[in-house]
Scaffold this motif. Structure first.
Motif, PDB file in Angstrom:
ATOM      1  N   CYS A  55      20.551   6.750  -3.279  1.00  6.11           N
ATOM      2  CA  CYS A  55      19.665   5.667  -2.834  1.00  6.11           C
ATOM      3  C   CYS A  55      18.475   5.581  -3.786  1.00  6.11           C
ATOM      4  O   CYS A  55      17.858   6.599  -4.113  1.00  6.11           O
ATOM      5  CB  CYS A  55      19.196   5.927  -1.406  1.00  6.11           C
ATOM      6  SG  CYS A  55      18.114   4.650  -0.724  1.00  6.11           S
ATOM      7  N   ALA A  73      21.699   2.792  -8.874  1.00  5.41           N
ATOM      8  CA  ALA A  73      22.184   3.463  -7.665  1.00  5.41           C
ATOM      9  C   ALA A  73      23.388   4.350  -7.972  1.00  5.41           C
ATOM     10  O   ALA A  73      23.506   5.464  -7.457  1.00  5.41           O
ATOM     11  CB  ALA A  73      22.550   2.414  -6.610  1.00  5.41           C
ATOM     12  N   SER A 165      25.103  -1.158  -1.362  1.00  8.13           N
ATOM     13  CA  SER A 165      24.421  -1.750  -0.210  1.00  8.13           C
ATOM     14  C   SER A 165      24.028  -3.191  -0.531  1.00  8.13           C
ATOM     15  O   SER A 165      22.855  -3.525  -0.637  1.00  8.13           O
ATOM     16  CB  SER A 165      23.185  -0.919   0.167  1.00  8.13           C
ATOM     17  OG  SER A 165      22.299  -0.826  -0.938  1.00  8.13           O
ATOM     18  N   SER A 175      19.704  -3.820   3.799  1.00  8.97           N
ATOM     19  CA  SER A 175      19.746  -2.557   4.529  1.00  8.97           C
ATOM     20  C   SER A 175      21.064  -2.434   5.297  1.00  8.97           C
ATOM     21  O   SER A 175      21.742  -3.417   5.582  1.00  8.97           O
ATOM     22  CB  SER A 175      18.565  -2.470   5.487  1.00  8.97           C
ATOM     23  OG  SER A 175      18.587  -3.563   6.394  1.00  8.97           O
ATOM     24  N   ILE A 257      20.630   2.982   4.421  1.00 11.41           N
ATOM     25  CA  ILE A 257      19.855   2.495   3.281  1.00 11.41           C
ATOM     26  C   ILE A 257      18.796   1.533   3.819  1.00 11.41           C
ATOM     27  O   ILE A 257      19.126   0.471   4.355  1.00 11.41           O
ATOM     28  CB  ILE A 257      20.754   1.779   2.254  1.00 11.41           C
ATOM     29  CG1 ILE A 257      21.923   2.681   1.854  1.00 11.41           C
ATOM     30  CG2 ILE A 257      19.929   1.378   1.032  1.00 11.41           C
ATOM     31  CD1 ILE A 257      21.542   4.006   1.249  1.00 11.41           C
ATOM     32  N   SER A 261      15.505  -0.848  -0.769  1.00 14.32           N
ATOM     33  CA  SER A 261      16.247   0.139  -1.544  1.00 14.32           C
ATOM     34  C   SER A 261      17.648  -0.384  -1.832  1.00 14.32           C
ATOM     35  O   SER A 261      18.125  -1.328  -1.196  1.00 14.32           O
ATOM     36  CB  SER A 261      16.346   1.474  -0.791  1.00 14.32           C
ATOM     37  OG  SER A 261      15.063   2.028  -0.558  1.00 14.32           O
ATOM     38  N   GLY A 263      21.647   1.277  -2.544  1.00 18.29           N
ATOM     39  CA  GLY A 263      22.398   2.516  -2.458  1.00 18.29           C
ATOM     40  C   GLY A 263      23.798   2.384  -3.026  1.00 18.29           C
ATOM     41  O   GLY A 263      24.344   1.281  -3.149  1.00 18.29           O
TER      42      GLY A 263
END
Length: 309
Positions: A55, A73, A165, A175, A257, A261, A263
């Motif tokens: 992440c 990532a 992600s 997310s 995640i 961010s 991931g």
């Protein structure tokens, strides 16, 4: 319906000799493992395992650069846990045959290899894969304590799957829950049949209305169900190929995640050649007779790596 007679030929040649395979599956380096076929080993190799999630917080100037975010990532997943950074992965299929040994199973098996029985489908016990993963981490080391890492820039065949992600509709970072999964089926007759690997990864995005407020327990329940479906699928493949299997090692990782961010869920099985330093007293027979704990005792501790910015 007329019955078909299936004849399976058993070869006289005994291919699966762990000490002989270990003797041939060496890299030219004392300190670094190599990828399979980086040098001539008469077809012999070592199969290792990695299951990880990386992440990375998004930098503002990269928010609109999905490809760069995926690279960041992926690199994070490569170096988290078991260190396999700075290599050229070659995506190949998922079998470990009679000339392949499995690190953590045939060589340096942990004492607790079969300590956790996940469940028992018809005739095939399924164990937690964590001891296999731990053995590979002991071999390669971590990003800050590398024991016998893969040579930087090495071309390494890997059975690999990854997931990111990203929102399935917009392809933008979002997310949600990332997961990676690995199953290793051990053949009963290692002289004639290959062990089978199934790797998978996926993402449950919060932006999907069906997954809003999904809990970790619900994610794990879904992955437990997936694990059982994969095992039964592998059992069907075993029967189709008339290749009896002995046992299965399987498991998964999942991680939430957060917003802001990106991931990457990574599952892979690198096919490698062992550094010469892996062999206690330069002897393959000794290595083939050791469990993980005794091998670690015979090895120097992995050196610390000085981080630079």
């Amino acid at each position: 319906m007329e019955k078909q007679l299936i004849v399976i030929h058993h070869f006289i040649t005994k291919y699966f000799e762990p000490a002989n395979i270990a003797e041939k599956a060496k890299s030219p380096s004392a300190e670094y493992c190599y990828g399979y076929q980086n040098t001539d080993t008469q077809g012999c190799y070592i199969t290792t395992t990695k299951l990880e999630i990386g992440c990375k917080s998004m930098e503002e100037h990269l928010e609109d650069h999905e490809k760069l975010l995926k690279i960041a990532a992926f690199n994070t997943a490569e170096v988290n846990g078991t260190y396999i950074g700075q290599i050229n992965m070659i995506n190949v299929s998922s079998f470990s045959g009679p000339l392949g040994l499995i690190w953590g199973y045939d060589l340096a098996p942990p004492d607790d290899l079969r300590s956790e029985l996940c469940f028992t489908p018809p005739k095939l016990p399924v164990y937690n894969i964590e001891p296999l993963l731990r053995a590979s981490q002991s071999l390669f080391g971590t990003v800050s304590h590398r024991r016998f890492p893969l040579m930087a820039g090495a071309h390494v065949p890997c059975a690999i799957k990854e997931a990111y992600s990203l929102d399935p509709n917009t392809n933008k970072p979002t997310s949600g829950w990332l997961w990676s999964f690995l199953s290793f089926v051990i053949a009963e007759n290692r002289d004639t049949d290959a062990c089978s690997i199934v790797e998978d990864a996926g993402f449950l995005a919060d932006s999907n209305s069906m997954n809003v407020n999904i809990s970790e327990r619900e994610v794990r329940d879904e992955l437990e169900s997936k694990l059982k479906n994969v095992i039964y699928c592998q059992d069907l493949a075993r029967r189709n190929m008339c290749s009896p299997y002995k046992e299965i090692f399987a498991g998964y990782k999942c991680q939430y995640i957060p917003p802001g961010s990106v991931g990457c869920a990574l599952t892979c099985a690198p096919y490698v050649l062992l550094a010469k330093g892996v062999y206690p007293n330069k002897d393959a027979k000794t290595l083939a007779s050791m469990n993980l704990a005794s091998w670690e005792e015979a090895m120097p501790p992995p050196p610390s790596v000085i981080k630079t910015l």
